[in-house]
Scaffold this motif. Structure first.
Motif, PDB file in Angstrom:
ATOM      1  N   PRO A  55      -3.603   4.224  13.007  1.00 26.72           N
ATOM      2  CA  PRO A  55      -4.960   3.854  13.444  1.00 26.72           C
ATOM      3  C   PRO A  55      -4.987   2.439  14.004  1.00 26.72           C
ATOM      4  CG  PRO A  55      -4.945   4.718  11.195  1.00 26.72           C
ATOM      5  CD  PRO A  55      -3.536   4.459  11.569  1.00 26.72           C
ATOM      6  N   ASP A  56      -6.076   2.084  14.635  1.00 30.12           N
ATOM      7  CA  ASP A  56      -6.251   0.720  15.115  1.00 30.12           C
ATOM      8  C   ASP A  56      -6.156  -0.236  13.929  1.00 30.12           C
ATOM      9  OD1 ASP A  56      -8.268  -1.709  15.695  1.00 30.12           O
ATOM     10  OD2 ASP A  56      -7.417  -0.986  17.581  1.00 30.12           O
ATOM     11  N   GLU A  57      -5.432  -1.346  14.114  1.00 33.18           N
ATOM     12  CA  GLU A  57      -5.182  -2.282  13.009  1.00 33.18           C
ATOM     13  C   GLU A  57      -6.462  -2.805  12.384  1.00 33.18           C
ATOM     14  OE1 GLU A  57      -2.454  -5.401  13.733  1.00 33.18           O
ATOM     15  OE2 GLU A  57      -0.921  -4.119  14.625  1.00 33.18           O
ATOM     16  N   SER A  58      -7.518  -2.903  13.147  1.00 36.90           N
ATOM     17  CA  SER A  58      -8.774  -3.427  12.620  1.00 36.90           C
ATOM     18  C   SER A  58      -9.500  -2.420  11.733  1.00 36.90           C
ATOM     19  CB  SER A  58      -9.688  -3.844  13.775  1.00 36.90           C
ATOM     20  OG  SER A  58     -10.014  -2.727  14.593  1.00 36.90           O
ATOM     21  N   SER A  59      -9.008  -1.173  11.702  1.00 34.48           N
ATOM     22  CA  SER A  59      -9.714  -0.132  10.947  1.00 34.48           C
ATOM     23  C   SER A  59      -9.154   0.107   9.553  1.00 34.48           C
ATOM     24  CB  SER A  59      -9.678   1.186  11.728  1.00 34.48           C
ATOM     25  OG  SER A  59      -8.351   1.687  11.816  1.00 34.48           O
ATOM     26  N   PHE A  60      -8.081  -0.570   9.167  1.00 31.59           N
ATOM     27  CA  PHE A  60      -7.539  -0.395   7.816  1.00 31.59           C
ATOM     28  C   PHE A  60      -6.982  -1.718   7.292  1.00 31.59           C
ATOM     29  CE2 PHE A  60      -3.901   0.336  10.560  1.00 31.59           C
ATOM     30  CZ  PHE A  60      -2.824  -0.202   9.872  1.00 31.59           C
ATOM     31  N   ASP A  61      -6.909  -1.798   5.948  1.00 28.91           N
ATOM     32  CA  ASP A  61      -6.456  -3.022   5.280  1.00 28.91           C
ATOM     33  C   ASP A  61      -5.096  -2.863   4.618  1.00 28.91           C
ATOM     34  OD1 ASP A  61      -8.962  -4.419   5.790  1.00 28.91           O
ATOM     35  OD2 ASP A  61      -9.825  -3.081   4.298  1.00 28.91           O
ATOM     36  N   GLU A  62      -4.806  -1.673   4.120  1.00 33.03           N
ATOM     37  CA  GLU A  62      -3.554  -1.431   3.422  1.00 33.03           C
ATOM     38  C   GLU A  62      -2.918  -0.144   3.930  1.00 33.03           C
ATOM     39  OE1 GLU A  62      -2.268  -3.558   1.509  1.00 33.03           O
ATOM     40  OE2 GLU A  62      -3.874  -4.771   0.634  1.00 33.03           O
ATOM     41  N   TYR A  63      -1.586  -0.102   3.833  1.00 29.78           N
ATOM     42  CA  TYR A  63      -0.836   1.074   4.246  1.00 29.78           C
ATOM     43  C   TYR A  63       0.023   1.558   3.072  1.00 29.78           C
ATOM     44  CZ  TYR A  63       3.157   3.637   6.192  1.00 29.78           C
ATOM     45  OH  TYR A  63       4.132   4.577   6.435  1.00 29.78           O
ATOM     46  N   ILE A  64       0.035   2.878   2.840  1.00 29.94           N
ATOM     47  CA  ILE A  64       0.900   3.480   1.827  1.00 29.94           C
ATOM     48  C   ILE A  64       1.719   4.559   2.524  1.00 29.94           C
ATOM     49  CG2 ILE A  64       1.010   4.755  -0.347  1.00 29.94           C
ATOM     50  CD1 ILE A  64      -1.605   3.495  -1.163  1.00 29.94           C
ATOM     51  N   CYS A  65       3.029   4.454   2.436  1.00 29.91           N
ATOM     52  CA  CYS A  65       3.910   5.348   3.184  1.00 29.91           C
ATOM     53  C   CYS A  65       3.887   6.765   2.610  1.00 29.91           C
ATOM     54  CB  CYS A  65       5.341   4.801   3.199  1.00 29.91           C
ATOM     55  SG  CYS A  65       6.229   4.971   1.633  1.00 29.91           S
ATOM     56  N   ARG A  66       4.348   7.708   3.399  1.00 26.21           N
ATOM     57  CA  ARG A  66       4.327   9.128   3.021  1.00 26.21           C
ATOM     58  C   ARG A  66       5.185   9.405   1.791  1.00 26.21           C
ATOM     59  NH1 ARG A  66       7.387   9.935   8.643  1.00 26.21           N
ATOM     60  NH2 ARG A  66       5.428   8.940   9.195  1.00 26.21           N
ATOM     61  N   ASP A  67       6.268   8.628   1.608  1.00 22.62           N
ATOM     62  CA  ASP A  67       7.094   8.808   0.411  1.00 22.62           C
ATOM     63  C   ASP A  67       6.285   8.547  -0.845  1.00 22.62           C
ATOM     64  OD1 ASP A  67       9.584   9.411   1.691  1.00 22.62           O
ATOM     65  OD2 ASP A  67       9.801   7.295   2.188  1.00 22.62           O
ATOM     66  N   CYS A  68       5.553   7.443  -0.853  1.00 20.01           N
ATOM     67  CA  CYS A  68       4.791   7.060  -2.041  1.00 20.01           C
ATOM     68  C   CYS A  68       3.564   7.946  -2.240  1.00 20.01           C
ATOM     69  CB  CYS A  68       4.383   5.588  -1.942  1.00 20.01           C
ATOM     70  SG  CYS A  68       5.803   4.449  -2.055  1.00 20.01           S
ATOM     71  N   VAL A  69       2.961   8.383  -1.143  1.00 23.38           N
ATOM     72  CA  VAL A  69       1.834   9.311  -1.251  1.00 23.38           C
ATOM     73  C   VAL A  69       2.288  10.578  -1.961  1.00 23.38           C
ATOM     74  CG1 VAL A  69       0.293  10.821   0.069  1.00 23.38           C
ATOM     75  CG2 VAL A  69       0.579   8.430   0.749  1.00 23.38           C
ATOM     76  N   SER A  70       3.461  11.084  -1.592  1.00 23.08           N
ATOM     77  CA  SER A  70       3.988  12.295  -2.195  1.00 23.08           C
ATOM     78  C   SER A  70       4.462  12.059  -3.619  1.00 23.08           C
ATOM     79  CB  SER A  70       5.145  12.823  -1.338  1.00 23.08           C
ATOM     80  OG  SER A  70       5.753  13.947  -1.939  1.00 23.08           O
ATOM     81  N   LEU A  71       5.205  10.981  -3.820  1.00 21.78           N
ATOM     82  CA  LEU A  71       5.792  10.690  -5.133  1.00 21.78           C
ATOM     83  C   LEU A  71       4.732  10.507  -6.215  1.00 21.78           C
ATOM     84  CD1 LEU A  71       8.385  10.041  -6.754  1.00 21.78           C
ATOM     85  CD2 LEU A  71       8.073   7.649  -6.082  1.00 21.78           C
ATOM     86  N   HIS A  72       3.609   9.885  -5.850  1.00 21.69           N
ATOM     87  CA  HIS A  72       2.579   9.567  -6.831  1.00 21.69           C
ATOM     88  C   HIS A  72       1.350  10.474  -6.735  1.00 21.69           C
ATOM     89  CE1 HIS A  72       4.815   6.013  -8.009  1.00 21.69           C
ATOM     90  NE2 HIS A  72       4.942   5.695  -6.731  1.00 21.69           N
ATOM     91  N   GLY A  73       1.440  11.543  -5.968  1.00 20.45           N
ATOM     92  CA  GLY A  73       0.354  12.513  -5.901  1.00 20.45           C
ATOM     93  C   GLY A  73      -0.964  11.958  -5.403  1.00 20.45           C
ATOM     94  N   LEU A  74      -0.918  11.053  -4.438  1.00 19.47           N
ATOM     95  CA  LEU A  74      -2.149  10.414  -3.971  1.00 19.47           C
ATOM     96  C   LEU A  74      -2.990  11.305  -3.069  1.00 19.47           C
ATOM     97  CD1 LEU A  74      -0.880   6.778  -3.280  1.00 19.47           C
ATOM     98  CD2 LEU A  74      -1.909   7.736  -5.345  1.00 19.47           C
ATOM     99  N   ARG A  75      -2.451  12.456  -2.693  1.00 20.91           N
ATOM    100  CA  ARG A  75      -3.250  13.366  -1.873  1.00 20.91           C
ATOM    101  C   ARG A  75      -4.462  13.888  -2.628  1.00 20.91           C
ATOM    102  NH1 ARG A  75      -4.328  15.491   2.724  1.00 20.91           N
ATOM    103  NH2 ARG A  75      -3.662  17.625   2.302  1.00 20.91           N
ATOM    104  N   ARG A  76      -4.441  13.786  -3.949  1.00 14.50           N
ATOM    105  CA  ARG A  76      -5.586  14.243  -4.749  1.00 14.50           C
ATOM    106  C   ARG A  76      -6.836  13.429  -4.433  1.00 14.50           C
ATOM    107  NH1 ARG A  76      -4.470  14.761  -9.984  1.00 14.50           N
ATOM    108  NH2 ARG A  76      -6.329  13.962 -11.000  1.00 14.50           N
TER     109      ARG A  76
END
Length: 384
Positions: free
Chosen positions: A161-182
């Motif tokens: 996304p445009d850099e001005s539209s987000f503050d933090e990034y979490i990579c797909r590995d960590c999203v999957s590893l920690h179940g953040l899709r919930r």
């Protein structure tokens, strides 16, 4: 002055020299604003700016990291230093048995930073592609994952996304590893599916870093895997069966405070793929704090609040000229040393004045080589 042509790029007037010096001092103050005489080691394991000196590391399989003050005071002359930016829960390794040279700021025990965590970044490898960062050739943008703290190329992420539209990034590995899709229905979260054709460039010089052998046996995992951190291999995202299961999101019913704020019985898509997460605004406030959700976040509770960063004391000399700094140090000396220093300075000034006078009388431009010759002559006189 004779012999000088207008627009000569090799000529520097005194006013231009003074302007350049002022700009250099300003740039240095902005790049290195903190004091460099106090190591962060006494503060323990803190979130701070970390640098990895590859030149001084004793064993590549035992990487090291140093704090801001030690980077400036002990390692600025080293050629291979990686700026890793902020790392959480890290204690300065400078002066320990992980590095070849002692710390110039303070003495430390040999193996006193055993709780530090190291990733492939400390060896100069970043992203899924394991490429080194070169500011002279890098054309894209890199984003640091909030959880694993690895840096990812925008071209390897895919859609960003445009850099001005987000503050933090979490990579797909960590999203999957920690179940953040919930938390995909939470406000402030934008999940973007990793494209099948995401451009992850192979590193032609990639090599696997092995664990330090123990008891004569060689480990099968790189050292950063042994520490429980993501491998950085694109597509290695954990157990797919676990990702496809139903995720229970309802509270345990003990009291209203324990009820989950997420939709009950949300189902993870059977073919959900892998998603990068971009967080914006008050995204932390939208994360459910019920017991089940907190169990899901075990080990990464730090994402629930802004992390405090250790900052070195401000450098009082950052915005002062070399003359001001010299005068301050002179005033700190005892009277005898100050007098001897003043006499030595006066002698040097007189010799330099006499040397430059010949150039002025003959209308010659003073070059860098001329100054080098003068100080080499002074050094030879001191050796006599």
């Amino acid at each position: 002055m004779m012999g000088i042509e207008a627009g000569d790029d090799n000529v520097l007037t005194m006013s231009e020299y003074i302007e350049n010096e002022a700009k250099l001092l300003q740039d240095a103050a902005e790049a290195l604003p903190g004091a460099i005489d106090k190591c962060s080691f006494p503060h323990g394991y803190v979130r701070q700016r970390v640098y990895s000196c590859i030149d001084c590391t004793v064993d590549p399989l035992r990487p090291s990291g140093v704090c801001y003050a030690c980077f400036v005071s002990c390692h600025t002359t080293c050629k291979n230093v990686e700026e890793l930016f902020c790392r959480r829960s890290f204690r300065c390794d400078c002066g320990t048995d992980r590095l070849k040279s002692p710390c110039s700021i303070m003495k430390k025990d040999a193996g006193c930073c055993n709780e530090n965590k190291y990733s492939k970044n400390f060896a100069g490898q970043y992203c899924w592609c394991d490429r080194r960062y070169d500011h002279t050739s890098e054309e894209g943008t890199m984003y640091q994952c909030l959880i694993c703290e690895d840096w990812k190329h925008d071209r390897c992420i895919g859609k960003v996304p445009d850099e001005s539209s987000f503050d933090e990034y979490i990579c797909r590995d960590c999203v999957s590893l920690h179940g953040l899709r919930r938390f995909r229905s939470n406000g402030g979260f934008e999940f973007i599916k990793a494209a099948e054709n995401a451009k992850v460039e192979p590193n032609p010089r990639k090599r696997k870093l092995e664990d330090r052998p123990e008891n004569g046996e060689s480990s099968k995992k790189p050292y950063y895997l042994a520490l429980g951190q993501p491998s950085g291999n694109f597509g290695d995202h954990g157990d797919r069966e676990e990702q496809q299961q139903l995720v229970e999101i309802e509270g345990d019913g003990k009291n209203d405070e324990e009820k989950c704020t997420l939709k009950q019985q949300e189902k993870v898509d059977a073919d959900m793929g892998f998603y990068d997460l971009f967080c914006a605004g008050l995204w932390r406030d939208s994360i459910c704090r019920c017991s089940k959700c907190m169990n899901q976040l075990a080990g990464i509770e730090f994402i629930l609040s802004e992390e405090e960063e250790f900052e070195p004391d401000a450098d009082e000399d950052a915005d002062q000229s070399l003359l001001d700094i010299g005068m301050k140090q002179l005033n700190r000396m005892d009277r005898i040393q100050a007098n001897e220093g003043a006499i030595a300075f006066r002698k040097l000034r007189d010799k330099l004045d006499e040397y430059l006078r010949t150039f002025a009388e003959n209308g010659k431009v003073v070059s860098k080589e001329d100054i080098a010759i003068f100080f080499e002559k002074i050094r030879q006189e001191d050796r006599r």
